[in-house]
Design an enzyme around this catalytic site. Structure first.
Site, PDB file in Angstrom:
ATOM      1  CE  LYS A 168      27.164  -3.293  -6.474  1.00  0.00           C
ATOM      2  NZ  LYS A 168      27.381  -2.441  -7.477  1.00  0.00           N
ATOM      3  CG  HIS A 198       3.163   3.788   8.628  1.00  0.00           C
ATOM      4  ND1 HIS A 198       3.396   4.766   7.373  1.00  0.00           N
ATOM      5  CD2 HIS A 198       3.025   2.744   8.290  1.00  0.00           C
ATOM      6  CE1 HIS A 198       3.149   4.209   6.596  1.00  0.00           C
ATOM      7  NE2 HIS A 198       2.733   2.813   6.835  1.00  0.00           N
ATOM      8  NE  ARG A 239       7.072   0.689   5.053  1.00  0.00           N
ATOM      9  CZ  ARG A 239       5.786   0.226   4.794  1.00  0.00           C
ATOM     10  NH1 ARG A 239       5.693  -1.334   4.684  1.00  0.00           N
ATOM     11  NH2 ARG A 239       4.796   0.919   4.979  1.00  0.00           N
ATOM     12  NE  ARG A 247      -1.562  -2.251   2.531  1.00  0.00           N
ATOM     13  CZ  ARG A 247      -1.700  -3.572   2.168  1.00  0.00           C
ATOM     14  NH1 ARG A 247      -2.728  -3.912   1.457  1.00  0.00           N
ATOM     15  NH2 ARG A 247      -0.819  -4.500   2.374  1.00  0.00           N
ATOM     16  CB  THR A 248       3.357   2.640   2.254  1.00  0.00           C
ATOM     17  OG1 THR A 248       2.602   2.327   3.512  1.00  0.00           O
ATOM     18  CG2 THR A 248       3.959   4.003   2.788  1.00  0.00           C
TER      19      THR A 248
HETATM   20  N1   CP Z   1      -0.179  -0.082   5.898  1.00  0.00           N
HETATM   21  C1   CP Z   1       0.866  -0.219   5.328  1.00  0.00           C
HETATM   22  O1   CP Z   1       1.788   0.331   5.596  1.00  0.00           O
HETATM   23  O2   CP Z   1       0.947  -1.241   4.346  1.00  0.00           O
HETATM   24  P1   CP Z   1       2.165  -1.834   3.478  1.00  0.00           P
HETATM   25  O3   CP Z   1       3.230  -2.251   4.494  1.00  0.00           O
HETATM   26  O4   CP Z   1       1.413  -2.627   2.415  1.00  0.00           O
HETATM   27  O5   CP Z   1       2.682  -0.423   2.848  1.00  0.00           O
END
Ligand code: CP
Length: 306
Positions: free
Chosen positions: A82, A131, A103, A53-54
């Protein structure tokens, strides 16, 4: 001066309200108006951890705004394998892009990236910490569903220890008036003490229980992340709690008509698929709001608003 989005803790209530208002504005914009806003701009998505999603919603948002996306979704194809440092990765990518979405499994990595980078950095999840873009879309979803956030009775259920979406959301909700928390978890997955202390310091109601049905009967919202298997130091401990909670149709008998169930997704087994067709299921609408909120974030940080 560049603006980053790293932690909900950095945001005031007024900042959050600004994000919600901007998302509402974007929600009402015709596609033809959006598509010229970030033409010629490039977003870099650096995903050192898996995401559906993100990552895809940021990509979708950038394309809908007329921009382009570069990036990676696994480090196996990058020079990180590396031995390249995060610092050198950021100093490289900032030559290619107008903003970075990152991320990373390590808490604090997004903050570090922001300190290094001369272009805006957006935290798409750092370990168990934060998040913030998920939180903003969660708040936008609450605002759209209830026309308010103040005074909502919200049950947070499941893995409250490791879920960064829960940690960010708590830090945002405590900035609103009169939000009442019910914390539902196995003893081993309770909300960290520092967050409980932050709730109490604001004088907000905070009940703890292991009974999910009792919470669903009493609340307006159930917010239910998955048990975060990848964060457990010992997988035997995960096995003990992995099936702790599952919402099914039977559990929803007699709950308030206006109850909504939200989930940041991905779902494992916390919500039975039979629930998807009920009026209580809010989680796929929540996903759609993710694109809108991320369009708003990109417009503000990359510079597509007049
Ligand atoms: N909600 C969320 O962060 O989903 P993903 O891990 O799929 O990005």
């Amino acid at each position: 001066m560049k603006q980053d989005l790293i932690s909900v803790d950095d945001l005031t209530l007024s900042d959050i309200q600004g994000w919600l208002a901007l998302a509402a504005q974007v929600d009402g914009m015709p596609a033809s108006e959006k598509v010229t806003r970030l033409r010629g701009r490039v977003l870099a998505t650096l995903f050192f951890e898996p995401s559906t999603r993100t990552c895809l919603s940021f990509e979708s948002a950038m394309y809908r705004l007329g921009g382009n996306v570069i990036g990676f979704s696994e480090i196996a194809t990058t020079s990180v394998t590396k031995g390249e440092s995060l610092r050198d990765t950021i100093l490289t990518v900032e030559q290619y892009a107008d903003a970075i979405v990152i991320r990373h499994p390590k808490e604090g990595s997004a903050r570090l990236a922001a300190e290094i980078s001369r272009i805006p950095v957006i935290n798409a999840g750092d370990g168990t910490n934060q998040h913030p873009t998920q939180t903003l879309l969660d708040l936008y979803t609450l605002q759209k569903s209830y026309s308010r956030i103040d005074g909502l009775k919200i049950a947070l259920a499941g893995d409250l220890k490791y879920s960064r979406t829960v940690h960010s959301l708590v830090q945002a909700l405590i900035k609103f008036e009169g939000v009442a928390f019910t914390l539902v978890s196995p003893i081993s997955l309770m909300l960290p003490e520092y967050l409980k202390a932050e709730i109490k310091a604001r004088g907000l109601s905070c009940l703890e229980t292991t009974d999910l049905r009792e919470a669903a009967l009493a609340c307006d919202v159930v917010y239910m992340p998955r048990i975060q298997k990848e964060r457990f130091p010992d997988l035997l401990d995960y096995e003990k709690v992995k099936d702790a909670y599952c919402i099914d149709i039977e559990m929803l008998a007699g709950v308030p008509d206006h109850l909504k169930i939200f989930h940041p997704l991905p779902r494992v087994n916390e919500i039975h698929p039979d629930v998807d067709g009920t009026p209580y299921a809010g989680y796929f609408g929540q996903v759609g709001n993710g694109v809108i909120m991320r369009e708003a974030i990109l417009l503000k940080l990359v510079g597509g608003m007049p």
